[in-house]
Design a protein around this motif. Structure first.
Motif, PDB file in Angstrom:
ATOM      1  N   GLN A 111     -45.443  45.446 -32.773  1.00 34.92           N
ATOM      2  CA  GLN A 111     -45.364  46.166 -34.039  1.00 34.92           C
ATOM      3  C   GLN A 111     -44.015  46.844 -34.225  1.00 34.92           C
ATOM      4  O   GLN A 111     -43.503  46.941 -35.337  1.00 34.92           O
ATOM      5  N   GLU A 112     -43.424  47.323 -33.125  1.00 31.83           N
ATOM      6  CA  GLU A 112     -42.124  47.984 -33.202  1.00 31.83           C
ATOM      7  C   GLU A 112     -40.980  46.979 -33.324  1.00 31.83           C
ATOM      8  O   GLU A 112     -39.916  47.311 -33.833  1.00 31.83           O
ATOM      9  N   ASN A 113     -41.188  45.764 -32.846  1.00 32.41           N
ATOM     10  CA  ASN A 113     -40.155  44.726 -32.874  1.00 32.41           C
ATOM     11  C   ASN A 113     -40.789  43.414 -33.355  1.00 32.41           C
ATOM     12  O   ASN A 113     -41.028  42.498 -32.573  1.00 32.41           O
ATOM     13  N   PRO A 114     -41.079  43.318 -34.678  1.00 35.17           N
ATOM     14  CA  PRO A 114     -41.863  42.180 -35.179  1.00 35.17           C
ATOM     15  C   PRO A 114     -41.045  40.925 -35.502  1.00 35.17           C
ATOM     16  O   PRO A 114     -41.611  39.940 -35.978  1.00 35.17           O
ATOM     17  N   VAL A 115     -39.731  40.969 -35.262  1.00 36.93           N
ATOM     18  CA  VAL A 115     -38.885  39.812 -35.562  1.00 36.93           C
ATOM     19  C   VAL A 115     -38.058  39.466 -34.327  1.00 36.93           C
ATOM     20  O   VAL A 115     -37.431  40.339 -33.724  1.00 36.93           O
ATOM     21  N   LEU A 116     -38.082  38.187 -33.944  1.00 34.63           N
ATOM     22  CA  LEU A 116     -37.278  37.734 -32.813  1.00 34.63           C
ATOM     23  C   LEU A 116     -35.970  37.143 -33.308  1.00 34.63           C
ATOM     24  O   LEU A 116     -35.921  36.533 -34.377  1.00 34.63           O
ATOM     25  N   PRO A 117     -34.891  37.310 -32.535  1.00 31.07           N
ATOM     26  CA  PRO A 117     -33.636  36.649 -32.887  1.00 31.07           C
ATOM     27  C   PRO A 117     -33.796  35.138 -32.794  1.00 31.07           C
ATOM     28  O   PRO A 117     -34.838  34.634 -32.362  1.00 31.07           O
ATOM     29  N   ARG A 118     -32.772  34.405 -33.205  1.00 36.39           N
ATOM     30  CA  ARG A 118     -32.836  32.936 -33.167  1.00 36.39           C
ATOM     31  C   ARG A 118     -33.222  32.457 -31.767  1.00 36.39           C
ATOM     32  O   ARG A 118     -32.617  32.856 -30.777  1.00 36.39           O
ATOM     33  N   VAL A 119     -34.251  31.629 -31.724  1.00 40.61           N
ATOM     34  CA  VAL A 119     -34.747  31.094 -30.460  1.00 40.61           C
ATOM     35  C   VAL A 119     -34.307  29.627 -30.352  1.00 40.61           C
ATOM     36  O   VAL A 119     -34.872  28.747 -30.994  1.00 40.61           O
ATOM     37  N   GLU A 120     -33.261  29.385 -29.574  1.00 42.99           N
ATOM     38  CA  GLU A 120     -32.728  28.024 -29.418  1.00 42.99           C
ATOM     39  C   GLU A 120     -33.497  27.319 -28.296  1.00 42.99           C
ATOM     40  O   GLU A 120     -33.031  27.185 -27.180  1.00 42.99           O
ATOM     41  N   ASP A 121     -34.708  26.910 -28.602  1.00 43.26           N
ATOM     42  CA  ASP A 121     -35.567  26.316 -27.581  1.00 43.26           C
ATOM     43  C   ASP A 121     -36.406  25.207 -28.211  1.00 43.26           C
ATOM     44  O   ASP A 121     -37.343  25.466 -28.956  1.00 43.26           O
ATOM     45  N   ASP A 122     -36.042  23.947 -27.923  1.00 48.00           N
ATOM     46  CA  ASP A 122     -36.765  22.819 -28.522  1.00 48.00           C
ATOM     47  C   ASP A 122     -38.228  22.767 -28.104  1.00 48.00           C
ATOM     48  O   ASP A 122     -39.058  22.210 -28.825  1.00 48.00           O
ATOM     49  N   SER A 123     -38.548  23.362 -26.936  1.00 46.40           N
ATOM     50  CA  SER A 123     -39.939  23.304 -26.477  1.00 46.40           C
ATOM     51  C   SER A 123     -40.857  24.112 -27.394  1.00 46.40           C
ATOM     52  O   SER A 123     -42.038  23.777 -27.544  1.00 46.40           O
ATOM     53  N   ILE A 124     -40.341  25.159 -28.039  1.00 52.77           N
ATOM     54  CA  ILE A 124     -41.156  25.942 -28.969  1.00 52.77           C
ATOM     55  C   ILE A 124     -41.503  25.104 -30.200  1.00 52.77           C
ATOM     56  O   ILE A 124     -42.642  25.102 -30.669  1.00 52.77           O
ATOM     57  N   ILE A 125     -40.514  24.356 -30.704  1.00 55.36           N
ATOM     58  CA  ILE A 125     -40.770  23.459 -31.835  1.00 55.36           C
ATOM     59  C   ILE A 125     -41.805  22.411 -31.444  1.00 55.36           C
ATOM     60  O   ILE A 125     -42.734  22.109 -32.206  1.00 55.36           O
ATOM     61  N   GLU A 126     -41.667  21.879 -30.233  1.00 57.63           N
ATOM     62  CA  GLU A 126     -42.606  20.868 -29.752  1.00 57.63           C
ATOM     63  C   GLU A 126     -44.029  21.420 -29.660  1.00 57.63           C
ATOM     64  O   GLU A 126     -45.002  20.748 -30.020  1.00 57.63           O
ATOM     65  N   ILE A 127     -44.162  22.668 -29.190  1.00 53.23           N
ATOM     66  CA  ILE A 127     -45.488  23.283 -29.074  1.00 53.23           C
ATOM     67  C   ILE A 127     -46.131  23.438 -30.452  1.00 53.23           C
ATOM     68  O   ILE A 127     -47.304  23.121 -30.652  1.00 53.23           O
ATOM     69  N   PHE A 128     -45.364  23.928 -31.439  1.00 52.61           N
ATOM     70  CA  PHE A 128     -45.911  24.083 -32.783  1.00 52.61           C
ATOM     71  C   PHE A 128     -46.300  22.732 -33.383  1.00 52.61           C
ATOM     72  O   PHE A 128     -47.319  22.616 -34.077  1.00 52.61           O
ATOM     73  N   ASN A 129     -45.495  21.706 -33.120  1.00 51.05           N
ATOM     74  CA  ASN A 129     -45.854  20.365 -33.610  1.00 51.05           C
ATOM     75  C   ASN A 129     -47.174  19.896 -33.011  1.00 51.05           C
ATOM     76  O   ASN A 129     -48.015  19.311 -33.699  1.00 51.05           O
ATOM     77  N   LYS A 130     -47.378  20.163 -31.721  1.00 51.33           N
ATOM     78  CA  LYS A 130     -48.626  19.765 -31.063  1.00 51.33           C
ATOM     79  C   LYS A 130     -49.810  20.571 -31.601  1.00 51.33           C
ATOM     80  O   LYS A 130     -50.901  20.037 -31.789  1.00 51.33           O
ATOM     81  N   LEU A 131     -49.589  21.871 -31.859  1.00 52.98           N
ATOM     82  CA  LEU A 131     -50.651  22.696 -32.430  1.00 52.98           C
ATOM     83  C   LEU A 131     -51.130  22.116 -33.760  1.00 52.98           C
ATOM     84  O   LEU A 131     -52.327  22.132 -34.074  1.00 52.98           O
ATOM     85  N   ASN A 132     -50.182  21.592 -34.532  1.00 52.94           N
ATOM     86  CA  ASN A 132     -50.531  21.111 -35.861  1.00 52.94           C
ATOM     87  C   ASN A 132     -50.879  19.630 -35.915  1.00 52.94           C
ATOM     88  O   ASN A 132     -51.182  19.100 -36.974  1.00 52.94           O
ATOM     89  N   ASP A 133     -50.839  18.985 -34.753  1.00 55.64           N
ATOM     90  CA  ASP A 133     -51.397  17.634 -34.646  1.00 55.64           C
ATOM     91  C   ASP A 133     -52.817  17.724 -34.122  1.00 55.64           C
ATOM     92  O   ASP A 133     -53.266  16.913 -33.319  1.00 55.64           O
ATOM     93  N   ILE A 134     -53.543  18.728 -34.581  1.00 60.98           N
ATOM     94  CA  ILE A 134     -54.871  19.057 -34.062  1.00 60.98           C
ATOM     95  C   ILE A 134     -55.858  17.905 -34.245  1.00 60.98           C
ATOM     96  O   ILE A 134     -56.764  17.716 -33.431  1.00 60.98           O
TER      97      ILE A 134
END
Length: 280
Positions: A111-134
């Motif tokens: 709640q005190e820090n609700p925004v993350l700086p740019r996350v240069e990590d392709d694995s995060i994109i891959e995880i979200f893609n897998k979440l949405n290939d439900i």
């Protein structure tokens, strides 16, 4: 990405308490597409693939660009809007659970820090893609989604996490109360359980038990008890040929009519209809 929008609401059939996925989705937003102001009763992470927009939390406003993430916390008034000229494309996942706040704190994402700086990590994109290939996750869908959520949070901790000690005394104490309460429910669901009895067993005030249940599990103790009993009743009707009266007795309802009313309110169909479906 060619998908305009995908939304998946997760029907949880297991009693996961540490983390539980509620929903996930993906959207290629139109200019000025917005949500809120409003509140959620669970944590909601958005990760921006491309474009930009604005996120507001209470009286603070944040400009969000690609490869940034923002967090909506339970019961905090928030809103967000896509940019007019360069609207964002994002994915999201909504979740809660006993460990949710603790894990997010480890990622310095709260709640005190609700925004993350740019996350240069392709694995995060891959995880979200897998979440949405439900729709491709045919077997054990809920468990696979939960595994992906754990992977996502672990990557956020690794890329942005502070090195705070895992053992926050206050959080651990509250989690201990909740786990003690859940253990009591698991061992006594076959009979009537009152919230006062539950609070006495845990060793805390009834109102305090209610407040930590709402904060950690996003429901009241009474609703948790009912939900647990109904889940057990579902399991019994799927796996055995006992009568509705016997099912009701097995989960602590002496009156089968009262059980049937509660079951239908929670599940949308009567126990008899549910049982008939699984006997086809």
């Amino acid at each position: 990405m060619s998908r305009k929008m995908q939304f998946h609401n997760i029907n949880n059939q297991f009693n996961h308490t540490d983390l539980k996925v509620h929903q996930c989705g993906f959207e290629d937003c139109n200019p000025k597409h917005s949500w809120g102001p409003g509140v959620r009763d669970y944590f909601l992470i958005h990760y921006v693939f491309a474009g930009q927009g604005t996120f507001k939390k209470e009286n603070k406003e944040y400009k969000i660009k690609d490869k940034q993430a923002f967090l909506i916390c339970p019961n905090v008034v928030s809103s967000y809007q896509a940019d007019t000229d360069n609207p964002w494309t994002y994915a999201w996942v909504g979740f809660n659970g006993l460990k949710a706040e603790t894990y997010l704190d480890l990622a310095s994402f709260n709640q005190e820090n609700p925004v993350l700086p740019r996350v240069e990590d392709d694995s995060i994109i891959e995880i979200f893609n897998k979440l949405n290939d439900i729709e491709k996750l045919n077997q054990n869908k809920e468990i696979k989604l939960l595994g992906l959520l754990y992977l996502l949070i672990s990557r956020l901790i690794e890329t942005n996490g502070s090195h705070l000690s895992y053992h926050n005394n206050l959080n651990n104490q509250k989690e201990g109360y909740i786990k003690r309460a859940i253990s009591f429910i698991e061992n006594n669901y076959h009979r009537k359980i009152t919230v006062s009895e539950l609070a006495n067993y845990v060793g805390i005030d009834r109102s305090y038990l209610w407040s930590i249940f709402k904060k950690k599990v996003s429901t009241s103790p009474q609703q948790f008890i009912i939900h647990f009993k109904i889940n057990k009743a579902r399991e019994l009707m799927k796996k055995s040929n006992i009568s509705i009266r016997e099912v009701a007795q097995s989960v602590g309802y002496k009156d089968p009519l009262a059980f049937s009313k509660i079951f239908k309110k929670k599940e949308g169909i009567s126990p008899a209809e549910f049982k008939k479906h699984f006997q086809k």
